[in-house]
Design a protein around this motif. Structure first.
Motif, PDB file in Angstrom:
ATOM      1  N   VAL A  15       0.811  -1.214   0.000  1.00 48.59           N
ATOM      2  CA  VAL A  15       0.000   0.000   0.000  1.00 48.59           C
ATOM      3  C   VAL A  15       0.851   1.274   0.000  1.00 48.59           C
ATOM      4  O   VAL A  15       0.323   2.368   0.112  1.00 48.59           O
ATOM      5  N   VAL A  16       2.154   1.110  -0.064  1.00 49.67           N
ATOM      6  CA  VAL A  16       3.019   2.301  -0.051  1.00 49.67           C
ATOM      7  C   VAL A  16       3.945   2.304  -1.266  1.00 49.67           C
ATOM      8  O   VAL A  16       4.066   1.298  -1.964  1.00 49.67           O
ATOM      9  N   GLU A  53       1.737  11.782  -2.786  1.00 52.21           N
ATOM     10  CA  GLU A  53       3.030  12.464  -2.835  1.00 52.21           C
ATOM     11  C   GLU A  53       3.801  12.183  -4.118  1.00 52.21           C
ATOM     12  O   GLU A  53       4.592  12.997  -4.571  1.00 52.21           O
ATOM     13  N   VAL A  88      12.773   6.471   0.774  1.00 50.78           N
ATOM     14  CA  VAL A  88      11.728   7.149   1.523  1.00 50.78           C
ATOM     15  C   VAL A  88      10.398   6.490   1.185  1.00 50.78           C
ATOM     16  O   VAL A  88      10.120   6.196   0.029  1.00 50.78           O
ATOM     17  N   ILE A  89       9.616   6.248   2.220  1.00 46.21           N
ATOM     18  CA  ILE A  89       8.271   5.689   2.006  1.00 46.21           C
ATOM     19  C   ILE A  89       7.325   6.848   1.687  1.00 46.21           C
ATOM     20  O   ILE A  89       7.363   7.883   2.341  1.00 46.21           O
ATOM     21  N   ALA A  90       6.506   6.673   0.673  1.00 45.07           N
ATOM     22  CA  ALA A  90       5.599   7.752   0.305  1.00 45.07           C
ATOM     23  C   ALA A  90       4.236   7.191  -0.069  1.00 45.07           C
ATOM     24  O   ALA A  90       4.088   5.994  -0.336  1.00 45.07           O
ATOM     25  N   GLN A  91       3.255   8.049  -0.058  1.00 43.65           N
ATOM     26  CA  GLN A  91       1.904   7.672  -0.475  1.00 43.65           C
ATOM     27  C   GLN A  91       1.654   8.161  -1.899  1.00 43.65           C
ATOM     28  O   GLN A  91       2.375   9.030  -2.410  1.00 43.65           O
ATOM     29  N   GLU A  92       0.630   7.633  -2.485  1.00 44.88           N
ATOM     30  CA  GLU A  92       0.300   7.952  -3.863  1.00 44.88           C
ATOM     31  C   GLU A  92       0.199   9.468  -4.098  1.00 44.88           C
ATOM     32  O   GLU A  92       0.694   9.994  -5.084  1.00 44.88           O
TER      33      GLU A  92
END
Lengths: 291, 133, 223
Positions: free
Chosen positions: A244-245, A265, A259-263
């Motif tokens: 999901v990330v 971003e 770096v973990i990001a969301q859609e």
């Protein structure tokens, strides 16, 4: 304090541009001029050094007049106490490295030269001619030669552009050190955002001869001010979706970080984009490295 | 990144640290600790509108309001969507101040029996919140 | 065999080259940096001897310096210079005649240097002449050498100008090229051959030196 208020019409590759500058630089500041080629960056430095005569206006440095069109004052480059590192280094081919450094000194100061040679790690090169040096070595010599003049103002015309990243990082470190140590006012022309953010107190963005933006590097280049203290700029090299990330790989100087990001971003993010990575100062762990 | 807008309602300064309280709505306040003071950062002014930012992965989910937990930033809401992965899951929560996203382990979702339309409390640690203009 | 014409030839070439060098450095420097409107005119004048028949040059010298006109009289009376049929006149004519051979290599040498070299020196507080002598000239040594050698060799080989203005006075103006002409006229082929061979060998050696040096073979010795 440098006060530059000048105009000059220039013939550039993209046609005529009218350079119209009004800027102030505090003593001891590290300032970067940023802009596309043909925007008038080099001409700005040259007018400050006295190598190019403005059409109109005035230049004051520490309340001394260096140029004033109305009163017909134009202080010769020989009397301006500036040092200039040229894009092509302009090392004197017939002199050795040591000869180049000595030539730059108005009054002989062997101890100071020794110090520079040590600091810029030129010890093994002093008897070599410029033609036998690599780009990075030439740049170090050019920088040392500029410092040998004991200038008050150091002008750097894209000194690191032609060098590979490793040498560039090292020379950036030199630049920062010498700027602080010798209490210089440094004006740098650069295209490299990371370099600018790392080194400069203030940036002037030049476009078609006009300053369109100025301020601290983050004010100028980052749309938002952010309170995070663990901040770096880098380049996106990879974006991959994991469950999901998203995992975004960013190259910061020579280091690859993830770096973990969301859609939301990564929506307008693509490979090659310059990004700022920020975190709170509370998060990172710190370890001493045994040398 | 979760992003909410609010007004600074309180600033407590000690040395170079500030504890900033941001009112995102009348009932919901979010607190953050930052290494800035009103002297070093112009945006630190009572009444100033500011953005509160925090990562989805830093949002802790709880079920019971009365839990004895040190987390002060608590936002009530209702789960509107759960997207499950093998290890991680994304939970979208509807709150008074807008949608909030939390990324937690899929196992935790199972353990807490989280499902859509359920009421939850989203909690964020003080030091995980950034401010932005 | 009479060595006098040979010796005179080299004396003339030597004096001419020295004067040319002193004259050409400032002239070439000016040409290399000048943006003056007169620059093309000066450049043309410098290059004229390349295309003009030497006899034309000699003829006008003869007219100008002749004691029969007022300029010649003025020169003679005020400066004590008798330029026609004298060694001094020969030197003057040779200087003008060989000027492009010295100016062109030095000028193009100076123009090939990056302007940032001069600018770097100015910023370091060096004056224009310090920059010229300490930075620019040391970096165009091969060009200067080329100029010296070409001017010297060209002076050795001149004939028409010398014949017109110098005449044929032994020990004064009778240089090797004139002597050859003279001997041939007198059917002394042996003597003509002697002068010719000496000139041939010497000019060949000189030119060979230039090509060797500028080809880089002698660079390490020169530097």
């Amino acid at each position: 304090m440098i006060k530059l208020n000048v105009s000059k019409s220039l013939d550039s590759v993209e046609g005529k541009i009218n350079l119209r500058l009004n800027l102030q630089i505090e003593k001891g500041q590290f300032v970067t001029i940023y802009g596309e080629s043909g925007a008038g960056k080099t001409s700005t430095l040259r007018m400050l050094a006295g190598l190019l005569q403005p059409d109109d206006g005035e230049v004051y440095v520490d309340n001394e007049v260096w140029f004033n069109k109305q009163n017909n004052i134009d202080r010769a480059p020989q009397k301006r106490k500036v040092a200039y590192v040229f894009q092509d280094y302009a090392l004197f081919p017939h002199l050795t490295v040591k000869g180049n450094l000595e030539f730059a000194q108005t009054t002989k100061d062997t101890a100071y030269l020794e110090e520079l040679i040590l600091k810029m790690e030129l010890g093994e090169l002093i008897n070599r001619k410029p033609a036998t040096l690599s780009g990075g070595q030439k740049q170090r010599v050019a920088l040392a030669r500029a410092l040998a003049q004991k200038p008050e103002i150091l002008l750097l015309d894209e000194p690191l552009a032609a060098l590979d990243i490793k040498i560039r990082l090292k020379l950036q470190e030199y630049l920062r050190q010498i700027h602080q140590e010798y209490n210089l006012t440094t004006i740098l022309i650069s295209h490299d955002l990371g370099e600018i953010i790392k080194l400069s107190d203030r940036v002037f963005v030049l476009e078609k001869g006009q300053i369109i933006k100025s301020g601290s590097p983050t004010e100028v280049f980052v749309d938002q001010q952010i309170s995070g203290k663990f901040k770096f700029t880098g380049e996106v090299t990879k974006i991959e979706k994991q469950e999901v990330v998203y995992i975004v790989t960013v190259l910061i100087d020579q280091n690859v970080v993830k770096v973990i990001a969301q859609e939301t971003e990564i929506n307008n993010l693509k490979i090659g984009d310059k990004v700022m990575v920020a975190s709170k100062a509370f998060n990172p762990l710190i370890y001493k490295i045994d040398e | 990144m979760n992003r909410f807008s609010g007004k600074i309602s309180k600033i407590e300064v000690n040395g170079s640290l500030s504890l900033v309280t941001v009112a995102a709505s009348e009932r919901i306040t979010i607190k953050t600790i930052i290494i800035e003071t009103p002297e070093t950062a112009a945006y630190l002014k009572i009444g100033n509108t500011i953005q509160v930012l925090f990562k989805e992965t830093e949002v802790v989910l709880g079920l019971n309001q009365k839990q004895a937990i040190s987390l002060q930033n608590r936002i009530n809401g209702t789960i509107i969507q759960i997207e499950k992965g093998a290890l991680l899951s994304k939970v979208v929560i509807d709150t008074e101040i807008g949608s909030l996203v939390s990324v937690v382990s899929t196992e935790a979702i199972k353990e807490l029996n989280l499902e859509e339309n359920q009421e939850v409390i989203a909690m964020i640690k003080l030091n995980e919140i950034m401010l932005s203009e | 065999m009479d060595w006098a014409p040979i010796i005179l030839t080299f004396k003339l070439a030597l004096v001419t080259t020295v004067i040319l060098l002193l004259l050409s450095i400032p002239l070439s420097y000016w040409l290399s940096i000048s943006k003056s409107r007169f620059k093309p005119v000066i450049e043309t004048l410098v290059s004229m001897p390349l295309v003009l028949p030497p006899t034309v040059l000699g003829f006008y010298f003869l007219l100008a310096f002749s004691p029969g006109n007022s300029f010649g009289v003025w020169l003679n009376e005020w400066l004590g210079l008798k330029l026609v049929f004298s060694f001094t006149g020969l030197v003057l004519a040779s200087v003008i005649y060989s000027l492009p051979f010295m100016v062109h290599p030095i000028q193009s040498g100076l123009e090939s240097l990056s302007t940032t070299l001069s600018e770097a020196a100015y910023v370091m507080g060096k004056t224009k002449s310090q920059t010229l002598f300490q930075v620019l000239l040391p970096n165009i040594k091969p060009s200067i050498l080329t100029g010296i050698v070409l001017a010297f060799a060209h002076t050795v080989g001149e004939f028409g100008v010398v014949l017109m203005i110098g005449g044929n006075i032994p020990g004064q103006t009778k240089v090797a090229s004139i002597a050859i002409y003279d001997e041939v006229e007198a059917m002394n082929y042996g003597a003509a051959n002697f002068y010719s061979i000496v000139l041939l060998v010497i000019t060949f050696s000189i030119l060979l030196t230039v090509y060797l040096v500028n080809g880089g073979y002698l660079k390490r010795f020169w530097k």
